[in-house]
Write an enzyme that holds these catalytic residues in place. Structure first.
Site, PDB file in Angstrom:
ATOM      1  N   THR A 253      12.667  20.916  -9.307  1.00  0.00           N
ATOM      2  CA  THR A 253      11.946  19.512  -9.788  1.00  0.00           C
ATOM      3  C   THR A 253      10.793  18.999  -8.906  1.00  0.00           C
ATOM      4  O   THR A 253       9.654  18.743  -9.514  1.00  0.00           O
ATOM      5  CB  THR A 253      13.061  18.665  -9.606  1.00  0.00           C
ATOM      6  OG1 THR A 253      14.311  18.980 -10.113  1.00  0.00           O
ATOM      7  CG2 THR A 253      12.880  17.407 -10.455  1.00  0.00           C
TER       8      THR A 253
ATOM      9  N   ASP B 296      11.277  13.659  -3.975  1.00  0.00           N
ATOM     10  CA  ASP B 296      12.201  15.131  -3.852  1.00  0.00           C
ATOM     11  C   ASP B 296      13.244  15.045  -5.062  1.00  0.00           C
ATOM     12  O   ASP B 296      13.422  13.979  -5.579  1.00  0.00           O
ATOM     13  CB  ASP B 296      12.953  14.806  -2.393  1.00  0.00           C
ATOM     14  CG  ASP B 296      13.305  16.166  -1.805  1.00  0.00           C
ATOM     15  OD1 ASP B 296      13.272  17.174  -2.679  1.00  0.00           O
ATOM     16  OD2 ASP B 296      13.618  16.398  -0.611  1.00  0.00           O
TER      17      ASP B 296
ATOM     18  N   GLY C 247      20.594  22.291  -1.796  1.00  0.00           N
ATOM     19  CA  GLY C 247      20.898  23.497  -2.490  1.00  0.00           C
ATOM     20  C   GLY C 247      19.526  24.612  -2.403  1.00  0.00           C
ATOM     21  O   GLY C 247      19.932  25.808  -2.426  1.00  0.00           O
TER      22      GLY C 247
ATOM     23  N   GLU D 134      13.932  18.118   4.776  1.00  0.00           N
ATOM     24  CA  GLU D 134      14.163  16.919   3.823  1.00  0.00           C
ATOM     25  C   GLU D 134      14.451  15.473   4.264  1.00  0.00           C
ATOM     26  O   GLU D 134      13.973  14.468   4.044  1.00  0.00           O
ATOM     27  CB  GLU D 134      15.025  17.284   2.503  1.00  0.00           C
ATOM     28  CG  GLU D 134      14.242  18.279   1.689  1.00  0.00           C
ATOM     29  CD  GLU D 134      15.090  19.052   0.728  1.00  0.00           C
ATOM     30  OE1 GLU D 134      14.580  19.889  -0.149  1.00  0.00           O
ATOM     31  OE2 GLU D 134      16.199  18.884   0.877  1.00  0.00           O
TER      32      GLU D 134
END
Ligand code: 5RP
Length: 235
Positions: free
Chosen positions: A34, A85, A100, A107
């Site tokens: 994404t 994100d 994942g 992050e």
């Protein structure tokens, strides 16, 4: 409305997030399929003249951003305006499971350094209770069995039991994060008290970072067959 391809939903969420980007912003760029849509769309805007500077949350994202000539900051960045994100799961309180893609440590550093974090997602990531997606935990390679045992103990106190596996690649070789650490995937099924589990995991010395993101996301842009849904506040 017709059923929708999840990848098209991810692209639509990424396109909606692009509208939040203003000239001069300092951006955090997430990791995953994404986030890759967002980076691609951002790259097109940069090619048209948009000025932004960005921090990638993984080597994968850095390579993609560099290929699109998106200006990147050195690793000693400080305050960021906005991070976009993906997530593996989000609940109604905007608590997340992430990692994942194995990038959870960077992050979380980037999200925590940002004034705002907006998650982009297809509708399948919305859950009532976190934990169906196995919780990723980045751990030190040194003493990893001791760390795993401590995670089992703390999880049990929080009502979480399940198989904990060391992440491996398709060839069976143990995978490491961009920082050279191991990744555990904890198949708890449900995490009834995520707010209690998170600090317990953080307190284990061998845990580098866990994939529970609590109090970091300001909003989720979720795309599905019924269109775009916003959870939380975008601005
Ligand atoms: C990477 C992540 C990703 O955001 C998460 O895995 C979602 O990935 P995708 O957008 O491919 O579904 O946390 O560490």
């Amino acid at each position: 409305m017709e059923s929708q391809n999840p990848d098209e939903a991810k692209r639509q969420a990424a396109a909606a997030a692009l509208e939040l980007v203003k000239p001069g912003m300092r951006l955090g760029l997430g990791t995953g399929s994404t986030a890759a849509h967002f980076v691609a769309l951002l790259g097109a805007r940069v090619a048209e003249g948009l000025r932004v500077t960005c921090v990638p949350t993984s080597e994968r994202t850095r390579i993609q951003a560099e290929s699109l000539a998106i200006p990147l900051m050195p690793p000693d960045f400080n305050r960021l305006d906005l991070t976009i994100d993906g997530a593996d799961e989000f609940d109604p309180q905007l608590r997340l499971i992430k990692g994942g893609g194995g990038a959870l440590w960077r992050e979380k550093i980037v999200a925590a350094a940002s004034k705002r974090m907006v998650v982009i997602s297809d509708a399948s990531k919305a859950v009532a209770t976190l934990g169906k997606f196995p919780l990723p935990i980045e751990i030190s390679r040194f003493g990893y069995e001791a760390t795993r045992a401590a995670i089992v103990r703390e999880a049990r106190i929080c009502g979480c039991e399940g198989v904990i596996t060391l992440r491996k690649g398709p060839d069976g070789a143990v995978l490491t994060s961009d920082s050279g650490n191991y990744l555990l995937d904890c198949a708890f099924g449900a995490i009834p008290v995520a707010d209690e589990l998170a600090p317990r995991l953080s307190a284990i010395p061998g845990v580098v970072e866990h994939g529970l993101f609590i109090g970091l996301a300001n909003a989720v842009i979720s795309a599905g067959k019924d269109g775009i849904k916003i959870y939380g506040h975008l601005g």
